[in-house]
Design a protein around this motif. Structure first.
Motif, short mmCIF file in Angstrom:
data_model
loop_
_atom_site.label_atom_id
_atom_site.label_comp_id
_atom_site.label_asym_id
_atom_site.label_seq_id
_atom_site.Cartn_x
_atom_site.Cartn_y
_atom_site.Cartn_z
N ARG A 1 18.48 63.38 27.75
CA ARG A 1 17.59 62.80 28.67
C ARG A 1 16.07 63.25 28.63
O ARG A 1 16.05 64.53 27.99
CB ARG A 1 18.18 63.09 30.17
CG ARG A 1 19.65 62.44 30.40
CD ARG A 1 19.81 60.95 30.40
NE ARG A 1 19.06 60.41 31.32
CZ ARG A 1 19.55 60.13 32.41
NH1 ARG A 1 20.71 60.48 32.80
NH2 ARG A 1 18.59 59.81 33.30
N VAL A 2 15.48 62.65 29.47
CA VAL A 2 13.86 62.95 29.30
C VAL A 2 13.74 64.44 29.72
O VAL A 2 12.78 65.27 29.13
CB VAL A 2 13.15 62.02 30.17
CG1 VAL A 2 13.20 62.25 31.83
CG2 VAL A 2 11.48 62.08 29.78
N LYS A 3 14.51 65.13 30.67
CA LYS A 3 14.17 66.41 31.07
C LYS A 3 14.61 67.36 29.89
O LYS A 3 13.96 68.37 29.80
CB LYS A 3 15.18 66.74 32.39
CG LYS A 3 14.84 68.05 32.59
CD LYS A 3 15.76 68.47 34.00
CE LYS A 3 15.76 69.81 34.10
NZ LYS A 3 16.75 70.48 35.05
N GLU A 4 15.61 66.99 29.22
CA GLU A 4 15.87 67.92 28.08
C GLU A 4 14.91 67.90 27.05
O GLU A 4 14.45 68.70 26.06
CB GLU A 4 17.25 67.40 27.31
CG GLU A 4 18.56 67.54 28.08
CD GLU A 4 19.62 67.22 27.65
OE1 GLU A 4 20.39 67.62 27.20
OE2 GLU A 4 20.05 65.88 27.75
N SER B 1 11.83 66.98 27.49
CA SER B 1 10.53 67.75 27.97
C SER B 1 10.73 69.20 27.75
O SER B 1 9.69 69.88 27.36
CB SER B 1 10.48 67.66 29.51
OG SER B 1 9.43 68.13 30.07
N GLU B 2 11.85 69.91 27.66
CA GLU B 2 12.02 71.31 27.54
C GLU B 2 11.94 71.48 26.22
O GLU B 2 11.42 72.45 25.69
CB GLU B 2 13.45 71.52 28.32
CG GLU B 2 13.30 71.68 29.91
CD GLU B 2 14.98 71.67 30.31
OE1 GLU B 2 15.79 71.93 29.69
OE2 GLU B 2 14.90 71.94 31.85
N ARG C 1 5.62 57.17 24.63
CA ARG C 1 6.48 56.15 24.49
C ARG C 1 5.76 54.94 24.63
O ARG C 1 5.99 53.95 23.98
CB ARG C 1 7.68 56.21 25.55
CG ARG C 1 8.61 55.13 25.69
CD ARG C 1 9.29 54.85 24.14
NE ARG C 1 9.49 53.26 24.04
CZ ARG C 1 8.97 52.32 23.22
NH1 ARG C 1 8.19 52.95 22.11
NH2 ARG C 1 9.32 51.14 23.21
N SER D 1 5.43 67.50 29.28
CA SER D 1 5.51 66.96 30.71
C SER D 1 6.59 65.51 30.64
O SER D 1 6.31 64.90 29.31
CB SER D 1 4.66 66.85 31.63
OG SER D 1 3.61 65.60 31.13
N LYS D 2 7.29 65.22 31.41
CA LYS D 2 8.32 64.06 31.16
C LYS D 2 6.88 62.86 31.34
O LYS D 2 7.15 61.81 30.57
CB LYS D 2 8.75 64.03 32.63
CG LYS D 2 10.10 64.75 32.30
CD LYS D 2 11.00 64.57 33.69
CE LYS D 2 10.80 65.68 34.68
NZ LYS D 2 11.66 65.35 35.75
N SER D 3 5.85 63.02 32.26
CA SER D 3 4.89 61.82 32.21
C SER D 3 4.13 61.71 30.65
O SER D 3 3.87 60.68 30.27
CB SER D 3 4.17 62.08 33.45
OG SER D 3 3.25 63.29 33.05
N ILE E 1 5.50 62.36 27.82
CA ILE E 1 6.49 61.84 27.16
C ILE E 1 6.74 60.25 27.34
O ILE E 1 6.73 59.42 26.34
CB ILE E 1 8.23 62.44 27.12
CG1 ILE E 1 8.15 63.71 26.64
CG2 ILE E 1 9.16 61.41 26.47
CD1 ILE E 1 9.18 64.60 27.07
N TRP E 2 6.69 59.80 28.61
CA TRP E 2 6.49 58.45 28.88
C TRP E 2 5.52 57.68 28.30
O TRP E 2 5.32 56.43 27.75
CB TRP E 2 6.85 58.05 30.51
CG TRP E 2 8.36 58.31 30.60
CD1 TRP E 2 8.85 59.38 31.33
CD2 TRP E 2 9.35 57.62 30.16
NE1 TRP E 2 10.19 59.13 31.64
CE2 TRP E 2 10.55 58.03 30.88
CE3 TRP E 2 9.54 56.49 29.52
CZ2 TRP E 2 11.75 57.55 30.48
CZ3 TRP E 2 10.74 55.98 29.23
CH2 TRP E 2 11.93 56.46 30.01
#
Length: 59
Positions: free
Chosen positions: A6-9, A11-12, A25, A17-19, A21-22
């Motif tokens: 998932r995006v949290k994993e 990100s870590e 993408r 940051s999740k944003s 990554i998005w």
């Protein structure tokens, strides 16, 4: 078996940051996720690993 991340994993794992990554993408700089539920997406671990390896080759 290929785990789904998932995006949290991610990100870590990447230290992004999740944003970010998005955004990557959206801009075509990160692999597309898989739809795993009505409101959930995830990435194959192998796709993320391959992406990391391809980035290492560029540097």
């Amino acid at each position: 078996m290929n785990r789904i991340l998932r995006v949290k994993e991610i990100s870590e794992l990447l230290g992004l940051s999740k944003s970010t990554i998005w955004r990557m993408r959206r801009d075509g700089l990160f692999p597309a996720p898989l739809k795993i539920g009505p409101r959930a997406v995830g990435w194959r671990e192998s796709d993320v690993t391959d992406w990391i390896k391809s980035r290492d080759r560029l540097q």
